[in-house]
Write a protein that holds these residues in place. Structure first.
Motif, PDB file in Angstrom:
ATOM      1  N   VAL A 207       0.833  -1.165  -0.025  1.00  0.00           N
ATOM      2  CA  VAL A 207      -0.073   0.057  -0.078  1.00  0.00           C
ATOM      3  C   VAL A 207       0.822   1.294  -0.019  1.00  0.00           C
ATOM      4  O   VAL A 207       1.885   1.183   0.922  1.00  0.00           O
ATOM      5  CB  VAL A 207      -0.858  -0.032   1.371  1.00  0.00           C
ATOM      6  N   ASN A 208       0.664   2.065  -0.777  1.00  0.00           N
ATOM      7  CA  ASN A 208       1.400   3.477  -0.927  1.00  0.00           C
ATOM      8  C   ASN A 208       0.275   4.516  -0.961  1.00  0.00           C
ATOM      9  O   ASN A 208      -0.656   4.638  -1.404  1.00  0.00           O
ATOM     10  CB  ASN A 208       2.026   3.360  -2.430  1.00  0.00           C
ATOM     11  N   ALA A 209       0.477   4.948   0.533  1.00  0.00           N
ATOM     12  CA  ALA A 209      -0.806   6.014   0.854  1.00  0.00           C
ATOM     13  C   ALA A 209      -0.163   7.273   1.388  1.00  0.00           C
ATOM     14  O   ALA A 209      -0.451   7.700   2.648  1.00  0.00           O
ATOM     15  CB  ALA A 209      -1.620   5.342   1.747  1.00  0.00           C
ATOM     16  N   VAL A 287       7.278  -2.126  -7.694  1.00  0.00           N
ATOM     17  CA  VAL A 287       6.448  -1.513  -6.590  1.00  0.00           C
ATOM     18  C   VAL A 287       7.246  -2.033  -5.142  1.00  0.00           C
ATOM     19  O   VAL A 287       7.197  -1.287  -4.277  1.00  0.00           O
ATOM     20  CB  VAL A 287       5.220  -2.404  -6.664  1.00  0.00           C
ATOM     21  N   LEU A 288       7.766  -3.140  -5.141  1.00  0.00           N
ATOM     22  CA  LEU A 288       8.581  -3.481  -3.765  1.00  0.00           C
ATOM     23  C   LEU A 288      10.207  -3.100  -3.764  1.00  0.00           C
ATOM     24  O   LEU A 288      10.783  -3.665  -2.998  1.00  0.00           O
ATOM     25  CB  LEU A 288       8.373  -4.864  -3.625  1.00  0.00           C
ATOM     26  N   ALA A 289      10.593  -2.404  -4.868  1.00  0.00           N
ATOM     27  CA  ALA A 289      11.964  -2.200  -4.954  1.00  0.00           C
ATOM     28  C   ALA A 289      12.230  -1.144  -3.574  1.00  0.00           C
ATOM     29  O   ALA A 289      13.492  -1.565  -3.112  1.00  0.00           O
ATOM     30  CB  ALA A 289      12.192  -1.174  -6.009  1.00  0.00           C
ATOM     31  N   TRP A 290      11.632  -0.574  -2.824  1.00  0.00           N
ATOM     32  CA  TRP A 290      11.875   0.003  -1.808  1.00  0.00           C
ATOM     33  C   TRP A 290      12.335  -0.957  -0.599  1.00  0.00           C
ATOM     34  O   TRP A 290      13.252  -0.507   0.116  1.00  0.00           O
ATOM     35  CB  TRP A 290      10.650   1.116  -1.271  1.00  0.00           C
ATOM     36  N   ILE A 291      11.704  -2.021  -0.465  1.00  0.00           N
ATOM     37  CA  ILE A 291      12.173  -3.011   0.338  1.00  0.00           C
ATOM     38  C   ILE A 291      13.513  -3.273   0.172  1.00  0.00           C
ATOM     39  O   ILE A 291      14.083  -3.774   1.054  1.00  0.00           O
ATOM     40  CB  ILE A 291      11.132  -4.214   0.301  1.00  0.00           C
ATOM     41  N   ASP A 292      13.739  -3.543  -1.050  1.00  0.00           N
ATOM     42  CA  ASP A 292      15.190  -3.994  -1.423  1.00  0.00           C
ATOM     43  C   ASP A 292      16.165  -2.981  -1.330  1.00  0.00           C
ATOM     44  O   ASP A 292      17.354  -3.138  -1.933  1.00  0.00           O
ATOM     45  CB  ASP A 292      15.053  -4.810  -2.729  1.00  0.00           C
TER      46      ASP A 292
END
Length: 364
Positions: A207-209, A287-292
Protein backbone atom coordinates in the motif's frame (compact mmCIF):
# COMPACT_ATOMS: atom_id res chain seq x y z
CA UNK A 1 -51.08 8.99 82.62
CA UNK A 2 -51.31 11.70 80.00
CA UNK A 3 -48.10 13.27 81.42
CA UNK A 4 -46.27 9.97 80.99
CA UNK A 5 -47.72 9.55 77.55
CA UNK A 6 -46.56 12.99 76.50
CA UNK A 7 -43.11 12.36 77.97
CA UNK A 8 -42.53 9.21 75.89
CA UNK A 9 -43.62 10.89 72.70
CA UNK A 10 -41.35 13.82 73.50
CA UNK A 11 -38.41 11.50 74.22
CA UNK A 12 -38.99 9.54 71.04
CA UNK A 13 -38.75 12.76 69.05
CA UNK A 14 -35.52 13.79 70.81
CA UNK A 15 -33.90 10.41 70.10
CA UNK A 16 -34.87 10.48 66.42
CA UNK A 17 -33.49 13.99 66.11
CA UNK A 18 -30.23 12.82 67.63
CA UNK A 19 -29.92 9.75 65.38
CA UNK A 20 -30.73 11.64 62.18
CA UNK A 21 -28.39 14.51 62.98
CA UNK A 22 -31.09 17.08 63.74
CA UNK A 23 -30.35 19.44 66.67
CA UNK A 24 -31.61 18.21 70.04
CA UNK A 25 -29.49 20.41 72.33
CA UNK A 26 -29.28 19.53 76.01
CA UNK A 27 -32.90 18.39 76.12
CA UNK A 28 -31.99 14.80 75.18
CA UNK A 29 -29.41 14.50 77.97
CA UNK A 30 -31.87 15.83 80.51
CA UNK A 31 -34.58 13.46 79.26
CA UNK A 32 -32.24 10.44 79.45
CA UNK A 33 -31.28 11.28 83.04
CA UNK A 34 -34.89 11.64 84.07
CA UNK A 35 -35.43 7.83 84.39
CA UNK A 36 -33.78 4.47 83.77
CA UNK A 37 -36.61 3.59 81.41
CA UNK A 38 -35.80 6.62 79.27
CA UNK A 39 -32.14 5.62 79.11
CA UNK A 40 -33.08 2.02 78.21
CA UNK A 41 -35.24 3.22 75.33
CA UNK A 42 -32.41 5.42 74.08
CA UNK A 43 -29.94 2.50 74.17
CA UNK A 44 -32.35 0.18 72.36
CA UNK A 45 -33.03 2.69 69.62
CA UNK A 46 -29.30 3.45 69.32
CA UNK A 47 -28.57 -0.26 68.81
CA UNK A 48 -31.19 -0.54 66.09
CA UNK A 49 -29.89 2.54 64.33
CA UNK A 50 -26.33 1.18 64.44
CA UNK A 51 -27.54 -2.12 63.01
CA UNK A 52 -29.04 -0.27 60.07
CA UNK A 53 -25.76 1.58 59.51
CA UNK A 54 -23.58 -1.47 58.83
CA UNK A 55 -22.46 -0.26 55.42
CA UNK A 56 -18.71 -0.06 55.96
CA UNK A 57 -17.07 -2.15 53.22
CA UNK A 58 -14.42 -3.42 55.61
CA UNK A 59 -16.95 -4.60 58.25
CA UNK A 60 -18.46 -8.07 57.86
CA UNK A 61 -22.23 -7.79 57.47
CA UNK A 62 -24.09 -9.69 60.25
CA UNK A 63 -27.64 -10.25 59.09
CA UNK A 64 -28.67 -12.21 62.21
CA UNK A 65 -27.45 -9.44 64.51
CA UNK A 66 -29.26 -6.78 62.49
CA UNK A 67 -32.47 -8.78 62.57
CA UNK A 68 -32.14 -9.41 66.33
CA UNK A 69 -31.76 -5.71 67.00
CA UNK A 70 -34.73 -5.00 64.78
CA UNK A 71 -36.81 -7.42 66.89
CA UNK A 72 -35.67 -5.62 70.01
CA UNK A 73 -37.02 -2.38 68.54
CA UNK A 74 -40.40 -3.95 67.82
CA UNK A 75 -40.60 -5.55 71.26
CA UNK A 76 -39.65 -2.28 72.93
CA UNK A 77 -42.32 -0.47 70.99
CA UNK A 78 -44.86 -3.16 71.91
CA UNK A 79 -44.01 -2.75 75.60
CA UNK A 80 -44.59 0.96 75.23
CA UNK A 81 -47.90 0.26 73.46
CA UNK A 82 -49.14 -1.77 76.43
CA UNK A 83 -48.61 1.21 78.72
CA UNK A 84 -49.62 4.09 76.40
CA UNK A 85 -53.17 4.33 75.09
CA UNK A 86 -53.01 5.27 71.44
CA UNK A 87 -55.20 7.93 69.94
CA UNK A 88 -55.50 8.01 66.10
CA UNK A 89 -52.67 10.53 65.82
CA UNK A 90 -50.31 8.38 67.89
CA UNK A 91 -51.34 5.26 65.98
CA UNK A 92 -50.51 6.94 62.71
CA UNK A 93 -47.13 8.01 64.07
CA UNK A 94 -46.48 4.45 65.31
CA UNK A 95 -47.24 2.99 61.88
CA UNK A 96 -45.08 5.62 60.22
CA UNK A 97 -42.19 4.92 62.57
CA UNK A 98 -42.40 1.18 61.85
CA UNK A 99 -42.45 1.85 58.11
CA UNK A 100 -39.46 4.13 58.45
CA UNK A 101 -37.54 1.23 60.01
CA UNK A 102 -38.91 -1.76 58.08
CA UNK A 103 -38.48 -0.35 54.56
CA UNK A 104 -34.82 0.77 54.98
CA UNK A 105 -34.10 -2.50 56.82
CA UNK A 106 -35.32 -4.69 53.95
CA UNK A 107 -33.56 -2.57 51.34
CA UNK A 108 -30.36 -2.33 53.34
CA UNK A 109 -30.08 -6.04 54.14
CA UNK A 110 -30.52 -6.88 50.47
CA UNK A 111 -28.01 -4.25 49.38
CA UNK A 112 -25.38 -5.17 51.98
CA UNK A 113 -25.71 -8.88 51.29
CA UNK A 114 -25.11 -8.14 47.62
CA UNK A 115 -22.09 -5.94 48.37
CA UNK A 116 -20.48 -8.52 50.65
CA UNK A 117 -21.22 -11.70 48.75
CA UNK A 118 -21.59 -10.80 45.08
CA UNK A 119 -18.34 -11.10 43.10
CA UNK A 120 -16.89 -7.77 42.08
CA UNK A 121 -16.53 -7.37 38.29
CA UNK A 122 -12.99 -7.11 37.05
CA UNK A 123 -12.17 -3.59 35.93
CA UNK A 124 -12.09 -3.20 32.15
CA UNK A 125 -8.78 -2.07 30.75
CA UNK A 126 -9.12 0.99 28.57
CA UNK A 127 -7.78 0.39 25.05
CA UNK A 128 -4.73 2.42 24.26
CA UNK A 129 -3.20 3.36 20.94
CA UNK A 130 0.13 2.16 19.57
CA UNK A 131 1.84 4.31 16.98
CA UNK A 132 4.87 3.54 14.81
CA UNK A 133 6.51 6.44 12.98
CA UNK A 134 9.41 5.99 10.57
CA UNK A 135 11.54 9.13 10.12
CA UNK A 136 12.88 10.27 6.78
CA UNK A 137 15.97 8.38 5.71
CA UNK A 138 14.89 5.18 7.53
CA UNK A 139 12.86 2.01 7.03
CA UNK A 140 11.66 -0.51 9.57
CA UNK A 141 10.03 -3.91 9.96
CA UNK A 142 7.70 -5.12 12.71
CA UNK A 143 5.68 -8.20 13.61
CA UNK A 144 2.21 -7.77 15.09
CA UNK A 145 0.55 -9.89 17.77
CA UNK A 146 -1.46 -11.93 15.24
CA UNK A 147 1.68 -12.95 13.33
CA UNK A 148 1.35 -10.37 10.55
CA UNK A 149 4.63 -8.89 9.28
CA UNK A 150 4.85 -5.30 8.07
CA UNK A 151 7.61 -3.37 6.33
CA UNK A 152 7.33 0.43 6.62
CA UNK A 153 8.95 2.88 4.21
CA UNK A 154 10.52 6.23 5.13
CA UNK A 155 8.11 8.90 6.36
CA UNK A 156 5.36 6.37 7.16
CA UNK A 157 3.05 6.28 10.15
CA UNK A 158 1.13 3.23 11.46
CA UNK A 159 -1.46 3.20 14.25
CA UNK A 160 -3.49 0.43 15.95
CA UNK A 161 -4.98 -0.13 19.40
CA UNK A 162 -4.17 -2.55 22.21
CA UNK A 163 -7.08 -4.86 21.26
CA UNK A 164 -5.42 -5.69 17.94
CA UNK A 165 -5.39 -9.46 17.39
CA UNK A 166 -8.04 -9.99 20.10
CA UNK A 167 -11.22 -8.14 19.15
CA UNK A 168 -10.05 -6.51 15.93
CA UNK A 169 -7.28 -6.42 13.32
CA UNK A 170 -7.72 -2.84 12.18
CA UNK A 171 -4.98 -0.30 11.69
CA UNK A 172 -4.44 3.08 10.05
CA UNK A 173 -1.62 3.75 7.58
CA UNK A 174 -0.16 6.97 6.28
CA UNK A 175 2.78 6.35 3.98
CA UNK A 176 3.92 3.11 2.38
CA UNK A 177 3.89 -0.42 3.76
CA UNK A 178 4.20 -3.99 2.57
CA UNK A 179 2.00 -6.51 4.44
CA UNK A 180 2.27 -10.25 4.92
CA UNK A 181 -1.02 -10.87 6.70
CA UNK A 182 -1.51 -13.92 8.92
CA UNK A 183 -4.74 -15.77 8.15
CA UNK A 184 -7.64 -15.46 10.60
CA UNK A 185 -11.11 -16.05 9.17
CA UNK A 186 -12.78 -14.79 12.36
CA UNK A 187 -10.98 -11.43 12.36
CA UNK A 188 -10.57 -9.77 8.96
CA UNK A 189 -7.48 -7.62 8.58
CA UNK A 190 -8.44 -4.03 7.69
CA UNK A 191 -6.11 -1.22 6.62
CA UNK A 192 -7.51 2.31 6.60
CA UNK A 193 -5.42 4.43 4.21
CA UNK A 194 -6.52 8.00 3.47
CA UNK A 195 -10.20 7.04 3.65
CA UNK A 196 -9.83 3.80 1.66
CA UNK A 197 -10.43 0.54 3.54
CA UNK A 198 -8.53 -2.56 2.43
CA UNK A 199 -10.02 -5.76 3.84
CA UNK A 200 -8.22 -9.11 3.75
CA UNK A 201 -8.13 -12.47 5.50
CA UNK A 202 -4.61 -13.51 4.63
CA UNK A 203 -2.48 -12.20 1.80
CA UNK A 204 0.59 -10.25 0.65
CA UNK A 205 0.11 -6.73 -0.67
CA UNK A 206 1.70 -3.31 -0.82
CA UNK A 207 0.00 0.00 0.00
CA UNK A 208 1.34 3.38 -1.02
CA UNK A 209 -0.71 6.03 0.80
CA UNK A 210 1.41 9.13 1.19
CA UNK A 211 -1.03 12.00 1.58
CA UNK A 212 1.03 14.27 -0.65
CA UNK A 213 0.39 11.96 -3.62
CA UNK A 214 -3.39 12.48 -3.35
CA UNK A 215 -3.86 8.83 -4.26
CA UNK A 216 -3.59 5.40 -2.68
CA UNK A 217 -1.99 2.58 -4.66
CA UNK A 218 -2.61 -1.04 -3.71
CA UNK A 219 -0.64 -3.83 -5.38
CA UNK A 220 -1.66 -7.42 -4.66
CA UNK A 221 0.91 -10.22 -4.81
CA UNK A 222 -0.89 -13.16 -3.18
CA UNK A 223 -4.42 -13.97 -2.04
CA UNK A 224 -7.25 -11.47 -2.47
CA UNK A 225 -8.22 -8.11 -1.04
CA UNK A 226 -11.41 -6.10 -1.05
CA UNK A 227 -11.09 -2.34 -1.45
CA UNK A 228 -13.97 -0.37 0.07
CA UNK A 229 -14.39 3.24 -1.04
CA UNK A 230 -17.67 4.52 0.36
CA UNK A 231 -20.34 2.20 -1.06
CA UNK A 232 -18.08 0.95 -3.85
CA UNK A 233 -16.29 -2.37 -3.37
CA UNK A 234 -13.52 -3.67 -5.62
CA UNK A 235 -11.93 -7.11 -5.32
CA UNK A 236 -8.31 -7.47 -6.46
CA UNK A 237 -6.71 -10.64 -7.74
CA UNK A 238 -2.99 -11.47 -7.61
CA UNK A 239 -1.12 -9.18 -10.01
CA UNK A 240 -3.70 -6.38 -9.86
CA UNK A 241 -2.63 -2.84 -9.12
CA UNK A 242 -5.38 -0.43 -8.04
CA UNK A 243 -5.35 3.30 -7.53
CA UNK A 244 -7.79 5.18 -5.32
CA UNK A 245 -8.18 8.89 -6.02
CA UNK A 246 -8.64 10.62 -2.66
CA UNK A 247 -10.37 13.59 -4.31
CA UNK A 248 -12.95 11.76 -6.45
CA UNK A 249 -13.02 8.63 -4.24
CA UNK A 250 -12.94 6.45 -7.33
CA UNK A 251 -10.95 3.25 -7.82
CA UNK A 252 -9.24 2.18 -11.05
CA UNK A 253 -7.59 -1.20 -11.53
CA UNK A 254 -4.66 -2.19 -13.76
CA UNK A 255 -4.35 -5.91 -14.46
CA UNK A 256 -1.80 -8.04 -16.25
CA UNK A 257 1.02 -8.34 -13.70
CA UNK A 258 2.52 -11.77 -13.23
CA UNK A 259 3.82 -11.61 -9.66
CA UNK A 260 6.20 -14.23 -8.41
CA UNK A 261 7.02 -14.96 -4.80
CA UNK A 262 7.99 -11.54 -3.56
CA UNK A 263 8.59 -12.10 0.13
CA UNK A 264 11.33 -9.78 1.38
CA UNK A 265 14.46 -11.15 2.99
CA UNK A 266 14.03 -12.20 6.62
CA UNK A 267 15.86 -9.16 7.91
CA UNK A 268 13.41 -6.93 6.03
CA UNK A 269 15.76 -4.30 4.55
CA UNK A 270 18.79 -5.35 2.55
CA UNK A 271 20.92 -4.05 -0.32
CA UNK A 272 21.26 -7.49 -1.86
CA UNK A 273 19.84 -7.25 -5.41
CA UNK A 274 19.19 -10.99 -5.36
CA UNK A 275 16.43 -10.79 -2.74
CA UNK A 276 12.93 -11.91 -3.61
CA UNK A 277 11.70 -8.40 -4.36
CA UNK A 278 14.27 -8.01 -7.15
CA UNK A 279 13.50 -11.50 -8.42
CA UNK A 280 9.82 -10.68 -8.88
CA UNK A 281 8.43 -9.60 -12.20
CA UNK A 282 9.41 -6.17 -13.51
CA UNK A 283 6.06 -4.63 -12.54
CA UNK A 284 5.88 -5.87 -8.98
CA UNK A 285 9.64 -5.49 -8.66
CA UNK A 286 9.23 -1.76 -9.12
CA UNK A 287 6.50 -1.64 -6.49
CA UNK A 288 8.57 -3.52 -3.92
CA UNK A 289 11.94 -2.05 -4.86
CA UNK A 290 11.92 0.13 -1.74
CA UNK A 291 12.01 -2.99 0.45
CA UNK A 292 15.16 -4.07 -1.38
CA UNK A 293 16.67 -0.63 -0.70
CA UNK A 294 16.29 0.39 -4.34
CA UNK A 295 14.80 3.51 -5.92
CA UNK A 296 13.20 2.77 -9.27
CA UNK A 297 11.89 5.61 -11.43
CA UNK A 298 9.99 4.84 -14.59
CA UNK A 299 8.98 8.10 -16.22
CA UNK A 300 7.91 10.02 -13.10
CA UNK A 301 8.22 13.80 -13.13
CA UNK A 302 11.18 15.43 -11.45
CA UNK A 303 8.81 16.86 -8.84
CA UNK A 304 7.55 13.37 -7.95
CA UNK A 305 11.08 11.99 -7.81
CA UNK A 306 12.22 14.82 -5.52
CA UNK A 307 9.53 13.93 -3.00
CA UNK A 308 10.81 10.32 -2.94
CA UNK A 309 14.43 11.45 -2.54
CA UNK A 310 13.51 13.81 0.29
CA UNK A 311 11.90 10.96 2.24
CA UNK A 312 14.66 8.45 1.66
CA UNK A 313 17.65 10.74 2.19
CA UNK A 314 16.08 13.16 4.71
CA UNK A 315 16.95 16.19 2.60
CA UNK A 316 15.14 19.30 1.47
CA UNK A 317 15.21 20.11 -2.26
CA UNK A 318 14.37 23.59 -3.51
CA UNK A 319 13.59 23.80 -7.25
CA UNK A 320 14.18 27.28 -8.60
CA UNK A 321 13.19 26.50 -12.20
CA UNK A 322 9.54 25.57 -12.69
CA UNK A 323 10.29 23.94 -16.06
CA UNK A 324 12.47 21.30 -14.39
CA UNK A 325 9.55 20.07 -12.26
CA UNK A 326 7.75 18.64 -15.29
CA UNK A 327 10.70 16.78 -16.82
CA UNK A 328 10.48 13.00 -16.60
CA UNK A 329 13.26 10.61 -15.64
CA UNK A 330 13.94 6.89 -15.54
CA UNK A 331 16.54 5.13 -13.45
CA UNK A 332 17.28 2.41 -10.94
CA UNK A 333 19.34 3.45 -7.93
CA UNK A 334 20.39 1.72 -4.77
CA UNK A 335 20.03 3.50 -1.46
CA UNK A 336 23.69 2.90 -0.69
CA UNK A 337 24.43 5.47 -3.37
CA UNK A 338 24.79 8.98 -2.03
CA UNK A 339 22.32 11.70 -2.86
CA UNK A 340 25.11 13.51 -4.74
CA UNK A 341 25.72 10.44 -6.94
CA UNK A 342 22.03 10.35 -7.84
CA UNK A 343 21.96 14.07 -8.67
CA UNK A 344 25.10 13.69 -10.78
CA UNK A 345 23.35 11.14 -12.99
CA UNK A 346 20.08 13.02 -13.18
CA UNK A 347 21.68 16.41 -13.91
CA UNK A 348 23.50 15.03 -16.99
CA UNK A 349 20.24 13.91 -18.56
CA UNK A 350 18.14 16.74 -17.17
CA UNK A 351 20.52 19.55 -17.96
CA UNK A 352 20.19 21.32 -14.64
CA UNK A 353 22.57 22.59 -11.99
CA UNK A 354 22.42 21.87 -8.28
CA UNK A 355 24.17 22.88 -5.08
CA UNK A 356 24.29 20.80 -1.90
CA UNK A 357 24.84 22.38 1.50
CA UNK A 358 24.25 20.04 4.42
CA UNK A 359 20.81 18.55 3.89
CA UNK A 360 19.62 21.42 1.67
CA UNK A 361 19.78 20.99 -2.11
CA UNK A 362 19.08 23.88 -4.50
CA UNK A 363 18.29 23.03 -8.12
CA UNK A 364 18.57 25.62 -10.95
Amino acid sequence: METYDHDKEYGFGLIMNHLTGAPSGDDLDEWRKASDENEQLFVQMQKIWNALSLSDRNEMFDGQRAYHLFRERIEAENRMAERIPLNPYRLLRRVASYAAVVIPFVILTTYLAYRHFAPEPAPEAMPYSTEVTVPYGSKTQLSLQDGTKIWLNAGSHLQYNSQFGQTNRSLTLSGEAYFEVAKNENLPFIVDAEGLKIKVLGTHFNVNAYGKNKAVEVTLLEGAVEMIAGKEKTVLQPGDKAQYNTATRKVSVQTGFEPQSAAPASNGITADSQTAAAAASAATGEVLAWIDNRLVFNGETFEQIIWTLERNYNVKVNIHDEQIKKRRFAGDFKNNETIEQIFNVMSVNGKFRYKIKGNIIDVY
